[in-house]
Design a protein around this motif. Structure first.
Motif, mmCIF file in Angstrom:
data_model
loop_
_atom_site.group_PDB
_atom_site.id
_atom_site.type_symbol
_atom_site.label_atom_id
_atom_site.label_comp_id
_atom_site.label_asym_id
_atom_site.label_seq_id
_atom_site.Cartn_x
_atom_site.Cartn_y
_atom_site.Cartn_z
ATOM 1 N N VAL A 62 0.852 -1.206 0.000
ATOM 2 C CA VAL A 62 0.000 0.000 0.000
ATOM 3 C C VAL A 62 0.878 1.243 0.000
ATOM 4 O O VAL A 62 0.643 2.191 -0.769
ATOM 5 C CB VAL A 62 -0.965 -0.001 1.209
ATOM 6 C CG1 VAL A 62 -1.687 1.337 1.327
ATOM 7 C CG2 VAL A 62 -1.964 -1.152 1.101
ATOM 8 N N ASP A 63 1.910 1.252 0.848
ATOM 9 C CA ASP A 63 2.850 2.382 0.866
ATOM 10 C C ASP A 63 3.427 2.616 -0.529
ATOM 11 O O ASP A 63 3.557 3.755 -0.979
ATOM 12 C CB ASP A 63 4.005 2.119 1.840
ATOM 13 C CG ASP A 63 3.563 2.007 3.285
ATOM 14 O OD1 ASP A 63 2.505 2.575 3.645
ATOM 15 O OD2 ASP A 63 4.279 1.342 4.064
ATOM 16 N N GLN A 66 0.902 3.986 -3.151
ATOM 17 C CA GLN A 66 0.625 5.389 -2.825
ATOM 18 C C GLN A 66 1.832 6.265 -3.190
ATOM 19 O O GLN A 66 1.670 7.335 -3.782
ATOM 20 C CB GLN A 66 0.297 5.543 -1.343
ATOM 21 C CG GLN A 66 -1.049 4.985 -0.979
ATOM 22 C CD GLN A 66 -1.330 5.001 0.520
ATOM 23 O OE1 GLN A 66 -0.415 5.071 1.339
ATOM 24 N NE2 GLN A 66 -2.606 4.922 0.883
ATOM 25 N N GLU A 69 2.047 6.603 -6.850
ATOM 26 C CA GLU A 69 0.768 7.061 -7.388
ATOM 27 C C GLU A 69 0.295 6.168 -8.537
ATOM 28 O O GLU A 69 -0.110 6.629 -9.602
ATOM 29 C CB GLU A 69 0.864 8.529 -7.830
ATOM 30 C CG GLU A 69 1.202 9.453 -6.687
ATOM 31 C CD GLU A 69 1.384 10.905 -7.104
ATOM 32 O OE1 GLU A 69 1.589 11.159 -8.314
ATOM 33 O OE2 GLU A 69 1.315 11.765 -6.224
ATOM 34 N N GLY A 73 -6.802 5.929 -4.238
ATOM 35 C CA GLY A 73 -7.124 5.294 -2.968
ATOM 36 C C GLY A 73 -8.508 4.668 -2.980
ATOM 37 O O GLY A 73 -9.299 4.883 -3.909
ATOM 38 N N GLY A 74 -8.799 3.893 -1.956
ATOM 39 C CA GLY A 74 -10.105 3.257 -1.839
ATOM 40 C C GLY A 74 -11.215 4.288 -1.787
ATOM 41 O O GLY A 74 -11.046 5.386 -1.274
ATOM 42 N N SER A 76 -12.462 5.891 -4.281
ATOM 43 C CA SER A 76 -12.328 6.915 -5.316
ATOM 44 C C SER A 76 -13.524 6.861 -6.268
ATOM 45 O O SER A 76 -14.047 5.787 -6.569
ATOM 46 C CB SER A 76 -11.033 6.676 -6.117
ATOM 47 O OG SER A 76 -10.997 7.520 -7.246
#
Length: 143
Positions: A62-63, A66, A69, A73-74, A76
């Protein structure tokens, strides 16, 4: 379609002639497969962890997405806005799948301790220091 297996003896010409007209063809059916070649997040994690040999889990993944990019994100309202080179949104399952190129990028980037820290916020664990091996002293015997 019925299939019958018949014993065949090439030494008996009458049987050979009878079997020549019973030749059948079986056509293999090709079925489309969705998301062929794509990986789920857990598969990405397993491949990256195995290849870089340092801690890498779903939280680190996840890091990473993110940081780079790669996807929104969830929750959206535009989940399909991904970097398709690395990630694609699956509208049927409402989840994301990742490419092998994404795995390659992560392995390349996260092998560098500074990049690993920048992406995950954690420092790479240091390899345990090698314990100094005692130097063997020669043993002299008196003549």
């Amino acid at each position: 379609m019925a299939v019958e297996f018949v014993p065949y003896d090439p030494k008996v010409p009458e049987e050979t002639e009878g079997l020549k007209r019973l030749t059948a063809l079986i056509k293999e059916r090709q079925v489309p497969v969705a998301n062929l070649g794509f990986l789920k997040a857990g598969q990405v994690v397993a491949q990256v962890r195995a290849r870089i040999g340092v801690p890498f889990n779903l939280s680190n993944h996840v890091d990473a997405w993110q940081h780079y990019e790669v996807r929104p994100g969830g929750g959206s309202d535009k989940p399909e806005k991904t970097k398709s080179k690395y990630c694609v949104y699956d509208t049927v399952h409402r989840d994301y799948v990742y490419t092998q190129e994404w795995v390659e990028l992560l392995c390349k980037e996260l092998a560098d301790p500074a990049r690993y820290e920048a992406v995950t916020g954690k420092t790479l664990p240091q390899a345990p220091a090698q314990a100094a091996q005692p130097v063997a002293q020669p043993v002299y015997s008196k003549p």
